[in-house]
Design an enzyme around this catalytic site. Sequence first.
Site, mmCIF file in Angstrom:
data_model
loop_
_atom_site.group_PDB
_atom_site.id
_atom_site.type_symbol
_atom_site.label_atom_id
_atom_site.label_comp_id
_atom_site.label_asym_id
_atom_site.label_seq_id
_atom_site.Cartn_x
_atom_site.Cartn_y
_atom_site.Cartn_z
ATOM 1 N N CYS A 101 50.298 41.743 42.708
ATOM 2 C CA CYS A 101 51.368 42.694 43.178
ATOM 3 C C CYS A 101 51.463 43.735 41.982
ATOM 4 C CB CYS A 101 52.547 42.042 43.582
ATOM 5 S SG CYS A 101 52.632 40.624 44.620
ATOM 6 N N ARG B 165 45.188 45.551 41.013
ATOM 7 C CA ARG B 165 45.773 44.086 40.801
ATOM 8 C C ARG B 165 45.428 43.178 42.197
ATOM 9 N NH1 ARG B 165 49.289 43.689 36.434
ATOM 10 N NH2 ARG B 165 50.527 42.067 37.260
ATOM 11 N N TRP C 295 50.848 41.461 47.520
ATOM 12 C CA TRP C 295 49.828 40.537 47.859
ATOM 13 C C TRP C 295 50.531 39.227 48.529
ATOM 14 C CZ3 TRP C 295 48.093 35.450 46.556
ATOM 15 C CH2 TRP C 295 46.763 35.054 46.822
ATOM 16 N N ASN D 142 57.726 40.591 42.346
ATOM 17 C CA ASN D 142 56.398 39.926 42.122
ATOM 18 C C ASN D 142 56.662 38.548 41.897
ATOM 19 O OD1 ASN D 142 55.026 42.386 42.666
ATOM 20 N ND2 ASN D 142 54.600 42.410 40.209
ATOM 21 N N GLY D 143 55.906 37.554 42.456
ATOM 22 C CA GLY D 143 55.899 36.242 41.904
ATOM 23 C C GLY D 143 56.299 35.367 43.129
ATOM 24 N N GLU E 60 28.839 31.556 37.115
ATOM 25 C CA GLU E 60 29.488 32.900 37.171
ATOM 26 C C GLU E 60 28.626 33.903 38.152
ATOM 27 O OE1 GLU E 60 31.888 36.356 35.945
ATOM 28 O OE2 GLU E 60 32.081 33.994 36.120
ATOM 29 N N LYS F 118 30.474 35.915 41.278
ATOM 30 C CA LYS F 118 30.531 37.306 41.443
ATOM 31 C C LYS F 118 30.058 37.802 42.778
ATOM 32 C CE LYS F 118 32.206 38.670 37.761
ATOM 33 N NZ LYS F 118 32.819 37.489 37.856
ATOM 34 N N GLU G 89 32.615 36.879 45.394
ATOM 35 C CA GLU G 89 33.961 37.737 45.219
ATOM 36 C C GLU G 89 33.674 39.208 45.887
ATOM 37 O OE1 GLU G 89 36.144 37.283 41.281
ATOM 38 O OE2 GLU G 89 34.212 37.632 40.960
ATOM 39 N N HIS H 229 19.479 15.838 44.273
ATOM 40 C CA HIS H 229 20.276 14.806 44.577
ATOM 41 C C HIS H 229 21.220 15.242 45.700
ATOM 42 C CE1 HIS H 229 19.377 12.302 41.180
ATOM 43 N NE2 HIS H 229 19.386 13.282 40.290
ATOM 44 N N LYS I 3 43.464 40.847 40.912
ATOM 45 C CA LYS I 3 43.024 41.033 39.537
ATOM 46 C C LYS I 3 44.035 39.959 38.727
ATOM 47 C CE LYS I 3 40.585 42.623 36.080
ATOM 48 N NZ LYS I 3 39.101 41.932 36.053
#
Length: 609
Positions: free
Chosen positions: A2, A27, A74, A98-99, A482, A486, A489, A505, A604
């Site tokens: 947010c 964000r 968000w 926010n939060g 990583e 990516k 995402e 395996h 973000k």
Amino acid sequence: MCGIVTAISTDNVVPVLLEGLRKLEYRGYDSAGLAVLHEDSLVRVRSAGRVAELATMAASRHLTGNIGIAHTRWATHGEPSERNAHPHVSAGLAVVHNGIIENYEAIRERLTAKGFVFESETDTETIAHLVRDKLNAGQPLLEAVRLTANELEGAYAIGVISEADPFTAVVARKGSPLLLGVGERGIYAASDTSALLQVTRKVVYLEDGDVAELKLTGYRIFRPDGSPVERTVTVSSLSADAVELGQYRHYMQKEIFEQPQALGNTLEMIAGGNTISPQVFGAHAGDVLGATRRVLIIACGTSFHAGLVARYWLESIAGIPCAVEIASEYRYRVSVADPETLVVVISQSGETADTLAALKHAKQLGMDKTLAICNVPESAIVRETALRFITRAGPEIGVASTKAFTTQLAALALLTLALAKINDRLTADDENTYLTALRHLPVAVTKVLELEPEIEQWAQRFASKQHALFLGRGRHWPIAMEGALKLKEISYIHAESYAAGELKHGPLALVDRDMPVIAVAPADELLEKLKSNLQEVRARGGELYVFADAGSEIPESDGVHILHMPEHYGMLSPVLHVIPLQLLSYHAALVKGTDVDKPRNLAKSVTVE
């Protein structure tokens, strides 16, 4: 997560609020809104879409005002919708937040019993009604917000305005970032410095528990008990140009190509020397590192992958046992505390809620040897640690982290060398070799970036796929992790990563001609093992895309596509091998037409659990 902007000015604040929200879009958010006092009456505009839509709505209503609050949301409590978008109001009072408020249900029940009617599913609306309840009891706005904040459990950054006090805005924070901006024509508050560069570079970083009153004449800051407190005014080094796109199509592309400069800035302290000093981590770092017998790295997401690479470095070069923990898991399991452990926390923003909470948990267990590797010098995590290393990546706007990751690796390489030297495991010749390699990194990365046209062709080939498998071995396995992250995402292609030796395996069952397999293949001690694993893929009809060093000697053939890296880079090879994986994900996302910088459902700065 947010974004908040609050403003009181002699000018119309609506353009400031909207531009601030635009700068905070990175964000992550799913709705936006603002409220201003227009001719002393509260006017609210909300949108379930983007900030651009909110700006159109505000313009159509000819909205103006000298005091206001704005927010990008968000969703946590309640679906993304206009009804749940901020600001939330209560009889002439408006709140952005926010939060997450953990005790909102109990507060909501109490307020409902008093006759307050809730119109949303959010935890934030309880804040608005709770402040209103205290205003009804005769408290002034500042005191009403302070008393409300004292009742809240969880994390929050709050902005409040009220018709009853048209010349005052009040903000408060605990666990969620918030700073003040001191301008020539007004006082402002925001979640991030970038939102305020349009009006000022003078900022004041609020501490946890601070409540601030904003007026045209200035600001005052108070602690939870009501006592006044002074906070330092800092002139931000961030420039407005640093958060503009310039010649690039997306922030992610810009940030991928900024990596040579970011690495050069981060490693500037070793530019002219042939020795590593522990003092790069703080004045007393020599004593702390000298007493370190093991390392615990705590991080989330991309930063966690950087920690996994560092584990290989620390154990093989420095001879220091190293464990790497996901922050959200570490704080909720029973662990054995060891005062001789150096606790390293890694975060781009320095406000990552899980990492910050895990750091505090480790300190409560008695582990006070702490080091932050972070890109934001004034952040909460940096303030909580005894030692710190500030990566100089510059602002990272794209949700998918790129330059923050490579600069974190550079910092962790320096930590490895510092510990190796203290433990007499680093000869003068080896030290010089490693430092020379680090200084050459910007040039080496620039050469890798020149491979973009070939990588773009690869992206065209498999962007239509539904799944992908990433393989690596040793210190390059986290790089495969990583790369998979990516791709997930920003392109929404389902991707998994495995240590290549684990194929037999289980994961080999997934391999067929519709499952592209991406392999990280440096010319290191595990190359021959990796070649055998790749043969297992080909035997099942899998199509291989291999990022190989020049000396890897993996032949290209039908179903085996090879991209040769410009040079083999030894210990620092992970820094180079992640670059083409970033580019691959970026171009695959372009082909698919997804929102590269603002992928769905993600934020973000993750400031909630």
